[in-house]
Scaffold this motif. Structure first.
Motif, PDB file in Angstrom:
ATOM      1  N   UNK A 279     -29.848 -12.364 -11.034  1.00  0.00           N
ATOM      2  CA  UNK A 279     -29.026 -12.474 -12.319  1.00  0.00           C
ATOM      3  C   UNK A 279     -29.240 -13.832 -12.752  1.00  0.00           C
ATOM      4  N   UNK A 280     -29.574 -14.871 -11.832  1.00  0.00           N
ATOM      5  CA  UNK A 280     -29.625 -16.164 -12.437  1.00  0.00           C
ATOM      6  C   UNK A 280     -30.937 -16.543 -12.986  1.00  0.00           C
ATOM      7  N   UNK A 281     -31.909 -15.839 -12.381  1.00  0.00           N
ATOM      8  CA  UNK A 281     -33.392 -16.010 -12.914  1.00  0.00           C
ATOM      9  C   UNK A 281     -33.375 -15.079 -14.516  1.00  0.00           C
ATOM     10  N   UNK A 282     -32.733 -14.265 -14.454  1.00  0.00           N
ATOM     11  CA  UNK A 282     -32.749 -13.487 -15.827  1.00  0.00           C
ATOM     12  C   UNK A 282     -32.017 -14.407 -16.841  1.00  0.00           C
ATOM     13  N   UNK A 283     -30.756 -14.853 -16.623  1.00  0.00           N
ATOM     14  CA  UNK A 283     -30.078 -15.661 -17.295  1.00  0.00           C
ATOM     15  C   UNK A 283     -30.915 -17.000 -17.874  1.00  0.00           C
ATOM     16  N   UNK A 284     -31.838 -17.532 -16.832  1.00  0.00           N
ATOM     17  CA  UNK A 284     -32.446 -18.529 -17.257  1.00  0.00           C
ATOM     18  C   UNK A 284     -33.617 -18.454 -18.269  1.00  0.00           C
ATOM     19  N   UNK A 285     -34.300 -17.137 -17.881  1.00  0.00           N
ATOM     20  CA  UNK A 285     -35.233 -16.764 -18.600  1.00  0.00           C
ATOM     21  C   UNK A 285     -34.689 -16.316 -20.257  1.00  0.00           C
ATOM     22  N   UNK A 286     -33.520 -15.847 -20.186  1.00  0.00           N
ATOM     23  CA  UNK A 286     -33.125 -15.506 -21.692  1.00  0.00           C
ATOM     24  C   UNK A 286     -32.784 -16.717 -22.527  1.00  0.00           C
ATOM     25  N   UNK A 287     -32.155 -17.631 -21.679  1.00  0.00           N
ATOM     26  CA  UNK A 287     -31.877 -18.901 -22.484  1.00  0.00           C
ATOM     27  C   UNK A 287     -33.299 -19.500 -22.982  1.00  0.00           C
ATOM     28  N   UNK A 288     -34.181 -19.832 -21.981  1.00  0.00           N
ATOM     29  CA  UNK A 288     -35.343 -20.210 -22.729  1.00  0.00           C
ATOM     30  C   UNK A 288     -36.063 -19.603 -23.513  1.00  0.00           C
ATOM     31  N   UNK A 289     -36.095 -18.279 -23.459  1.00  0.00           N
ATOM     32  CA  UNK A 289     -36.636 -17.361 -24.413  1.00  0.00           C
ATOM     33  C   UNK A 289     -35.937 -17.813 -25.882  1.00  0.00           C
ATOM     34  N   UNK A 290     -34.801 -17.530 -25.862  1.00  0.00           N
ATOM     35  CA  UNK A 290     -33.937 -17.913 -27.036  1.00  0.00           C
ATOM     36  C   UNK A 290     -34.238 -19.196 -27.860  1.00  0.00           C
ATOM     37  N   UNK A 291     -34.150 -20.435 -26.736  1.00  0.00           N
ATOM     38  CA  UNK A 291     -34.337 -21.814 -27.410  1.00  0.00           C
ATOM     39  C   UNK A 291     -35.761 -22.228 -27.627  1.00  0.00           C
ATOM     40  N   UNK A 292     -36.865 -21.607 -26.845  1.00  0.00           N
ATOM     41  CA  UNK A 292     -38.232 -21.709 -27.151  1.00  0.00           C
ATOM     42  C   UNK A 292     -38.542 -21.270 -28.788  1.00  0.00           C
TER      43      UNK A 292
END
Length: 212
Positions: free
Chosen positions: A47-60
């Motif tokens: 769950x943590x990895x998915x959330x971090x990946x989604x945040x990075x995707x959105x902000x990148x």
């Protein structure tokens, strides 16, 4: 968009994005330390990895579309995030120091002390969004992406590839070293190191915020 992805310039930008992303993201900072600890506890890591990946995707991708302009027009936002980040990192440093100085019973006890999935996800979000270095990295990504003109989305895709690669390596590494943390001493040493890292980051940010 598909035809653009077939152009050599897209792949060149993508490769440059990977190199830049690894240089920016592949560091053991606050977010990385948190992911490592949760991975060693085998607690809500996916769950943590998915959330971090989604945040990075959105902000990148947002950085390529204009995050730099937003940061320039609202400098108070950067300052606010900086001081929230200082407080958040100091709080977690104190929690880690307390664990390091308190007797534990190794991995089994650590599992019982794990917060809920919701709390773990919120903490991961905080370590990401309350970290001024995250925003600085996004501004850098956005600035460099525009030098690739029409292939700038390729650069963004490369940066996201680097981010996800680093997150996967953190998760895999945590699981690989989990057997070493069956002992109480290993956990105390890890928490001591995390406390020092978090406190160092907090004081570094405070020093920057005061302009000393």
């Amino acid at each position: 968009m598909f035809s653009l992805a077939l152009q050599p310039s897209f792949y060149s930008a993508w490769a440059s994005g990977i190199a830049t992303g690894l240089g920016l993201f592949a560091v053991v900072g606050a977010q990385s330390a948190f992911i490592l600890r949760q991975g060693l506890m085998r607690a809500h890591l996916t769950s943590i990895l998915v959330v971090c990946a989604l945040i990075d995707a959105v902000f990148i991708f947002a950085s390529v579309w204009g995050l730099q302009a937003v940061a320039t027009s609202m400098p108070w936002l950067t300052d606010g995030i900086l001081w929230f980040g200082v407080a958040f990192l100091l709080w977690y440093a104190l929690q880690s120091a307390h664990r390091a100085l308190t007797s534990q019973s190794g991995l089994a006890a650590a599992r019982h002390a794990v917060p809920s999935r919701r709390a773990a996800v919120l903490a991961a979000t905080g370590f990401t969004l309350l970290n001024p270095h995250f925003w600085l990295d996004m501004v850098v990504v956005g600035s460099l992406a525009h030098s690739f003109a029409d292939a700038r989305m390729g650069f963004a895709a490369g940066a996201l590839t680097a981010s996800m690669t680093w997150l996967v390596l953190l998760g895999a590494g945590a699981r690989l070293f989990a057997p070493l943390f069956a002992r109480q001493k290993a956990w105390r040493v890890l928490d001591g190191i995390i406390a020092v890292v978090m406190a160092g980051l907090a004081f570094g940010l405070a020093h920057k915020g005061m302009g000393i």
